[in-house]
Motif scaffolding. Structure first.
Motif, PDB file in Angstrom:
ATOM      1  N   SER A  98      11.104  28.019  34.509  1.00  0.00           N
ATOM      2  CA  SER A  98      11.600  26.640  34.641  1.00  0.00           C
ATOM      3  C   SER A  98      10.622  25.603  34.107  1.00  0.00           C
ATOM      4  O   SER A  98       9.418  25.668  34.362  1.00  0.00           O
ATOM      5  CB  SER A  98      11.871  26.307  36.110  1.00  0.00           C
ATOM      6  OG  SER A  98      12.461  27.410  36.748  1.00  0.00           O
ATOM      7  N   ALA A  99      11.162  24.618  33.400  1.00  0.00           N
ATOM      8  CA  ALA A  99      10.384  23.465  32.968  1.00  0.00           C
ATOM      9  C   ALA A  99      10.572  22.362  34.004  1.00  0.00           C
ATOM     10  O   ALA A  99      11.385  22.503  34.924  1.00  0.00           O
ATOM     11  CB  ALA A  99      10.865  23.001  31.601  1.00  0.00           C
ATOM     12  N   GLY A 100       9.818  21.258  33.860  1.00  0.00           N
ATOM     13  CA  GLY A 100       9.966  20.145  34.793  1.00  0.00           C
ATOM     14  C   GLY A 100       8.791  20.070  35.750  1.00  0.00           C
ATOM     15  O   GLY A 100       8.912  19.573  36.874  1.00  0.00           O
ATOM     16  N   ASN A 130       7.009  26.744  33.183  1.00  0.00           N
ATOM     17  CA  ASN A 130       7.317  26.200  31.866  1.00  0.00           C
ATOM     18  C   ASN A 130       6.907  27.180  30.771  1.00  0.00           C
ATOM     19  O   ASN A 130       6.206  26.823  29.835  1.00  0.00           O
ATOM     20  CB  ASN A 130       6.604  24.838  31.693  1.00  0.00           C
ATOM     21  CG  ASN A 130       7.002  24.127  30.417  1.00  0.00           C
ATOM     22  OD1 ASN A 130       8.115  24.320  29.927  1.00  0.00           O
ATOM     23  ND2 ASN A 130       6.110  23.337  29.869  1.00  0.00           N
ATOM     24  N   CYS A 131       7.336  28.423  30.929  1.00  0.00           N
ATOM     25  CA  CYS A 131       6.964  29.427  29.931  1.00  0.00           C
ATOM     26  C   CYS A 131       8.184  30.228  29.496  1.00  0.00           C
ATOM     27  O   CYS A 131       9.256  30.117  30.083  1.00  0.00           O
ATOM     28  CB  CYS A 131       5.892  30.349  30.480  1.00  0.00           C
ATOM     29  SG  CYS A 131       6.480  31.525  31.705  1.00  0.00           S
ATOM     30  N   VAL A 132       7.991  31.016  28.452  1.00  0.00           N
ATOM     31  CA  VAL A 132       9.080  31.845  27.923  1.00  0.00           C
ATOM     32  C   VAL A 132       9.159  33.187  28.656  1.00  0.00           C
ATOM     33  O   VAL A 132      10.210  33.814  28.715  1.00  0.00           O
ATOM     34  CB  VAL A 132       8.865  32.063  26.400  1.00  0.00           C
ATOM     35  CG1 VAL A 132       9.866  33.052  25.833  1.00  0.00           C
ATOM     36  CG2 VAL A 132       8.969  30.742  25.656  1.00  0.00           C
ATOM     37  N   SER A 144      11.439  37.944  29.499  1.00  0.00           N
ATOM     38  CA  SER A 144      11.404  36.646  28.827  1.00  0.00           C
ATOM     39  C   SER A 144      12.801  36.327  28.326  1.00  0.00           C
ATOM     40  O   SER A 144      13.664  37.193  28.305  1.00  0.00           O
ATOM     41  CB  SER A 144      10.458  36.699  27.635  1.00  0.00           C
ATOM     42  OG  SER A 144      11.133  37.235  26.506  1.00  0.00           O
ATOM     43  N   PHE A 145      12.952  35.078  27.876  1.00  0.00           N
ATOM     44  CA  PHE A 145      14.252  34.748  27.283  1.00  0.00           C
ATOM     45  C   PHE A 145      14.158  34.631  25.767  1.00  0.00           C
ATOM     46  O   PHE A 145      15.015  34.050  25.117  1.00  0.00           O
ATOM     47  CB  PHE A 145      14.862  33.491  27.927  1.00  0.00           C
ATOM     48  CG  PHE A 145      14.151  32.198  27.639  1.00  0.00           C
ATOM     49  CD1 PHE A 145      14.506  31.421  26.533  1.00  0.00           C
ATOM     50  CD2 PHE A 145      13.148  31.731  28.476  1.00  0.00           C
ATOM     51  CE1 PHE A 145      13.855  30.213  26.275  1.00  0.00           C
ATOM     52  CE2 PHE A 145      12.502  30.532  28.222  1.00  0.00           C
ATOM     53  CZ  PHE A 145      12.857  29.768  27.115  1.00  0.00           C
ATOM     54  N   SER A 146      13.095  35.217  25.201  1.00  0.00           N
ATOM     55  CA  SER A 146      12.942  35.207  23.742  1.00  0.00           C
ATOM     56  C   SER A 146      14.103  35.961  23.093  1.00  0.00           C
ATOM     57  O   SER A 146      14.530  37.000  23.591  1.00  0.00           O
ATOM     58  CB  SER A 146      11.624  35.888  23.373  1.00  0.00           C
ATOM     59  OG  SER A 146      11.630  36.253  22.021  1.00  0.00           O
TER      60      SER A 146
HETATM   61  N1  COA Z   1      18.692  31.397  43.824  1.00  0.00           N
HETATM   62  C1  COA Z   1      19.398  32.072  42.938  1.00  0.00           C
HETATM   63  N2  COA Z   1      20.134  31.500  41.983  1.00  0.00           N
HETATM   64  C2  COA Z   1      20.162  30.191  41.924  1.00  0.00           C
HETATM   65  C3  COA Z   1      19.453  29.405  42.821  1.00  0.00           C
HETATM   66  C4  COA Z   1      18.675  30.069  43.803  1.00  0.00           C
HETATM   67  N3  COA Z   1      17.942  29.391  44.699  1.00  0.00           N
HETATM   68  N4  COA Z   1      19.652  28.141  42.510  1.00  0.00           N
HETATM   69  C5  COA Z   1      20.479  28.133  41.445  1.00  0.00           C
HETATM   70  N5  COA Z   1      20.782  29.377  41.102  1.00  0.00           N
HETATM   71  C6  COA Z   1      21.616  29.830  40.007  1.00  0.00           C
HETATM   72  C7  COA Z   1      22.643  28.846  39.579  1.00  0.00           C
HETATM   73  O1  COA Z   1      23.782  28.951  40.361  1.00  0.00           O
HETATM   74  C8  COA Z   1      22.902  29.213  38.139  1.00  0.00           C
HETATM   75  O2  COA Z   1      23.789  30.300  38.044  1.00  0.00           O
HETATM   76  P1  COA Z   1      25.167  30.186  37.219  1.00  0.00           P
HETATM   77  O3  COA Z   1      24.813  30.250  35.769  1.00  0.00           O
HETATM   78  O4  COA Z   1      25.920  31.368  37.676  1.00  0.00           O
HETATM   79  O5  COA Z   1      25.761  28.883  37.621  1.00  0.00           O
HETATM   80  C9  COA Z   1      21.545  29.715  37.696  1.00  0.00           C
HETATM   81  O6  COA Z   1      20.784  29.980  38.877  1.00  0.00           O
HETATM   82  C10 COA Z   1      20.759  28.697  36.889  1.00  0.00           C
HETATM   83  O7  COA Z   1      20.820  27.458  37.531  1.00  0.00           O
HETATM   84  P2  COA Z   1      21.429  26.166  36.820  1.00  0.00           P
HETATM   85  O8  COA Z   1      21.422  25.086  37.829  1.00  0.00           O
HETATM   86  O9  COA Z   1      22.714  26.468  36.140  1.00  0.00           O
HETATM   87  O10 COA Z   1      20.326  25.855  35.792  1.00  0.00           O
HETATM   88  P3  COA Z   1      20.282  26.142  34.230  1.00  0.00           P
HETATM   89  O11 COA Z   1      20.502  27.558  33.917  1.00  0.00           O
HETATM   90  O12 COA Z   1      21.084  25.163  33.505  1.00  0.00           O
HETATM   91  O13 COA Z   1      18.755  25.800  33.977  1.00  0.00           O
HETATM   92  C11 COA Z   1      16.484  26.413  33.879  1.00  0.00           C
HETATM   93  C12 COA Z   1      17.729  26.421  34.709  1.00  0.00           C
HETATM   94  C13 COA Z   1      15.334  26.932  34.694  1.00  0.00           C
HETATM   95  C14 COA Z   1      16.666  27.306  32.658  1.00  0.00           C
HETATM   96  C15 COA Z   1      16.200  24.943  33.421  1.00  0.00           C
HETATM   97  O14 COA Z   1      16.070  24.156  34.552  1.00  0.00           O
HETATM   98  C16 COA Z   1      14.968  24.830  32.611  1.00  0.00           C
HETATM   99  O15 COA Z   1      13.886  24.637  33.119  1.00  0.00           O
HETATM  100  N6  COA Z   1      15.086  24.941  31.294  1.00  0.00           N
HETATM  101  C17 COA Z   1      13.966  24.867  30.377  1.00  0.00           C
HETATM  102  C18 COA Z   1      13.265  26.199  30.304  1.00  0.00           C
HETATM  103  C19 COA Z   1      12.137  26.140  29.331  1.00  0.00           C
HETATM  104  O16 COA Z   1      12.272  25.531  28.291  1.00  0.00           O
HETATM  105  N7  COA Z   1      10.980  26.756  29.674  1.00  0.00           N
HETATM  106  C20 COA Z   1       9.792  26.654  28.867  1.00  0.00           C
HETATM  107  C21 COA Z   1       9.843  27.376  27.591  1.00  0.00           C
HETATM  108  S1  COA Z   1       8.448  27.075  26.599  1.00  0.00           S
END
Ligand code: COA
Length: 699
Positions: A98-100, A130-132, A144-146
């Motif tokens: 997760s990012a943020g 905030n990692c892959v 990873s999500f690569s």
């Molecule tokens: N336990 C289990 N699952 C949970 C949960 C919990 N406590 N809270 C939420 N979820 C589920 C959601 O229901 C969702 O499932 P769904 O697809 O079936 O609806 C899933 O987890 C993801 O949550 P969602 O709210 O849909 O978030 P998202 O997938 O849109 O985004 C991240 C989540 C982490 C990917 C996003 O917040 C993020 O940080 N993206 C950037 C990642 C990034 O760039 N990282 C750095 C790379 S260098």
């Protein structure tokens, strides 16, 4: 939990797993499955029963099985509560995608601190946030999500940038590079580059350690880690970004001479890191180390079919830490016998534009067998008659039975040489389009081989006669008077307390006192205005030299006071300092400045008033500075040419200089409060050396 078990878990939970194609939570599940991971996988999502054919759990406690690793991909605000659940369930390591967090500002920073607190509380290791993600091709595991999973191999790649990491992995598919581990560091809240470098150093599946970093998380930890790791395996780092601006106040010569990138450059060099200047070089070096044996030394032989590229290559070789090999007589004689009369039989060997497989084979065979050759660069230019395929085959036949020296191809051109280049690459011999990267690759390999020859742990330097208590009370006194810059006489006392010889110097408040001090020191003397505020004392008539009698000293005191008053009518001076006039020696400089990450940086170079103009200075970190390093530092400067005895002068006492530099480094380490120090000039004599002007700034 060790890092290896983080990369070789028996079970993995994916919190935030998703059924929805295209979502990160879906990629994570697919990637783990597609990597062929053999352990148990638990997708966690409160709304699903099954994801990618695996049973899905509503939350972590519902799993009720041992979980080694949790990959977390839920929105940042929910990460701490998930981490808490992980801790309670006995999870050992987290990879937070997760990012943020820290990267978005103060609120994210608070969230990151909370996440780290939870991890520490439960003894969980944390990668990111905030990692892959992380990969280990030998487990195999792709957490990873690569979009790309690399070929298995023995390069560990650690990256601070997720984007660079996925781009490199994608690119690597068209090369022959294989990876053992791939780590996306993210925000480095807990685990950082040093942790993974240390792990990779001990990992039998890793031969070469590559890093892309923007900064280091912890300077001392990094130095210790790479110092040890770099003796076992090549640690190659591409570092982008300048170090923190304003890290050091440039109020001293040394501070002004130290550029923003200098501390990193010095830290890398001194501790055995091979620095890549570009992403391309990072992987060129990796390829060289993975495919070629270590060179026995720095002597390079070049074979070419054209003059120009041979010259360019020779220039590049001589620019860095390499030498053009000198062939034995037998080699040149055999070359003369087997090549046409017009061919060049000395290094670079030129088989001429019409040189075909036979000439290349002969030259390569002879040069490779010469004991004065440590590595071979084969250049090939596309002349009309050049058949790159046949030439490559001839060369590879020779190489097949002679794998003890590194060999590199430089096939200058494009399609015309494509077949030959492919054959080289298939045989695992790096083949470049231009000479420069090939030469850099050999340079990197030679640095590594040299480093390994230095004894591992040279004993820490022992110094007699250190008086830290004297220094402490002097610094306290200066601070208690509300000052941060020491007077010359105080700075000389600090130096003397650490065995750094300084010309005797005393503060006098009146002309009479100055005369008495001069008498005690012995004539001739020098008078200097005592005022830290005046940077260039000579310019304001604040210095008088070669005073021979008490009368001259009395008069001099008054004259200096008047001169200074004329320039600075409102400046209250501390008095005038009386210093023993020393015989002229070679003027050198020893300095100290501090870097936020790596601590004290020591400078040595040509001293005197042209320091900033000539910039003849070498730097080392005080951290574990050995006398061997100090000698290397002195020898890097032009001042060394002077010290060795320029134009019939007697050579100066380099051993004394080495000892003095070591003592300055020790002073810097013992007293972090000393932020800057300049000894300029220090007179070097055939026997000993003495500091004439010591400037110390404290915090
Ligand atoms: N336990 C289990 N699952 C949970 C949960 C919990 N406590 N809270 C939420 N979820 C589920 C959601 O229901 C969702 O499932 P769904 O697809 O079936 O609806 C899933 O987890 C993801 O949550 P969602 O709210 O849909 O978030 P998202 O997938 O849109 O985004 C991240 C989540 C982490 C990917 C996003 O917040 C993020 O940080 N993206 C950037 C990642 C990034 O760039 N990282 C750095 C790379 S260098």
């Amino acid at each position: 939990m060790t890092l290896s078990s983080l990369l070789k878990p028996e079970s993995v939970a994916i919190v935030g797993a998703s059924r929805t194609p295209g979502k990160i939570g879906n990629f994570l599940v697919k990637n783990i499955l597609e990597s062929g991971y053999q352990g148990r996988v638990y997708p966690i999502n409160p709304r699903e029963d099954e994801i990618e054919g695996l049973k899905c759990y509503p939350d972590l406690p519902a799993v009720q099985k041992k979980i080694d690793l949790a990959v977390i991909s839920v929105p940042a605000p929910r990460v701490p509560e998930v981490a808490e659940q992980c801790g309670r369930a006995g999870v050992q390591g987290l990879v937070v995608i997760s990012a943020g967090f820290k990267e978005v500002g103060p609120a994210g920073m608070a969230l990151e601190k909370e996440l780290l607190r939870i991890c520490r509380n439960y003894g969980m290791l944390l990668v990111g946030p905030n990692c892959v993600g992380v990969m280990d091709t030998h487990t195999p595991l792709n957490a990873s999500f690569s979009a790309t999973y690399p070929r298995p191999g023995n390069i560990a790649f650690i990256s601070q940038s997720g984007a660079m990491l996925v781009a490199i992995l994608d690119w690597s598919r068209q090369t022959r590079l294989g990876f053992s581990k791939v780590i996306s560091l993210g925000n480095k809240a807990d685990l950082n580059e040093a942790d993974f470098i240390a792990d990779a150093a001990g990992d039998p599946e890793t031969k070469v350690i590559l890093c892309y970093i923007e900064d280091v998380a912890n300077g001392p930890q990094f130095l210790e880690t790479v110092r040890a790791a770099g003796r076992q395996k090549p640690v190659i780092i591409y570092k982008s970004g300048a170090s923190a601006a304003g890290a050091r106040a440039a109020s001293s010569h040394t501070g002004a001479l130290a550029g923003s990138d200098l501390a990193y450059e010095t830290a890398f060099r001194q501790n055995g890191v091979i620095r890549a200047r570009s992403m391309a070089e990072l992987f060129d070096l990796a390829n060289a180390f993975v495919t070629q044996p270590a060179p026995g030394g720095d002597r390079v032989a070049v074979i070419t079919n054209a003059g120009g590229p041979g010259i360019i290559t020779t220039d590049n070789i001589e620019k860095i830490n390499l030498k053009m090999a000198r062939f034995q007589k037998e080699t040149t004689e055999a070359l003369r016998a087997r090549l046409p009369a017009a061919a060049a039989i000395y290094n670079p060997v030129d088989v001429l534009g019409d040189g075909g497989p036979d000439r290349y084979r002969s030259a390569f065979e002879l040069v490779l067998a010469d004991p004065g050759v440590d590595s071979v660069l084969v250049l090939l230019c596309p002349a009309a008659a050049t058949d790159s395929e046949k030439i490559a085959r001839a060369l590879l036949e020779v190489q097949r039975n002679n794998r003890h020296k590194p060999v590199f191809g430089v096939f200058l051109g494009g399609e015309f040489l494509g077949k030959g280049r492919n054959l080289f690459e298939q045989a695992g011999i790096p083949c470049f389009t231009f000479p420069e990267p090939a030469v850099s690759a050999i340079g990197g390999m030679v640095s590594f081989a040299r480093r390994k020859q230095i004894p591992a742990d040279e004993p820490a330097e022992q110094f007699a006669n250190l008086q830290p208590d004297t220094v402490r009370s002097l610094l306290d006194k200066v601070r208690s008077e509300g000052r941060l810059v020491l007077l010359g006489s105080e700075a000389a006392l600090v130096a003397s307390a650490y065995g750094i010889p300084a010309a005797p110097i005393h503060l006098a408040g009146t002309p009479e006192e100055a005369a008495e001090k001069a008498q005690a020191i012995g004539f001739p003397v020098v008078l200097k205005v005592a005022s830290p505020q005046i940077m260039h004392k000579t310019d304001v008539g604040g210095i008088l030299t070669n005073l021979q009698t008490a009368g001259e000293v009395r008069k001099g005191f008054i004259q200096i006071s008047e001169n200074v008053h004329r320039y600075f009518p409102d400046l209250a001076i501390h008095g005038v300092e009386v210093q023993k006039m020393m015989p002229k020696g070679d003027e050198v400089l020893i300095g100290l400045t501090r870097d936020v990450q790596f601590g004290p940086l020591i400078a040595f170079g040509l001293g005197g008033i042209y320091v900033n103009l000539l910039k003849d200075v070498a730097f080392r970190l005080a951290h574990r500075l050995t006398k061997r390093e100090i000698r290397g530092m002195i020898m890097e400067t032009k001042a060394y040419t002077l010290l060795r005895g320029y134009r019939g002068e007697k050579p100066k006492d380099v051993n004394s200089l080495t000892e003095i530099i070591a003592r300055v480094a020790r002073l810097a380490v013992d007293f972090p409060a000393i932020t800057e120090m300049d000894i300029n000039p220090l007179f070097a004599y055939p026997d000993g050396a003495v500091a004439l002007d010591v400037k110390i700034t404290i915090s």
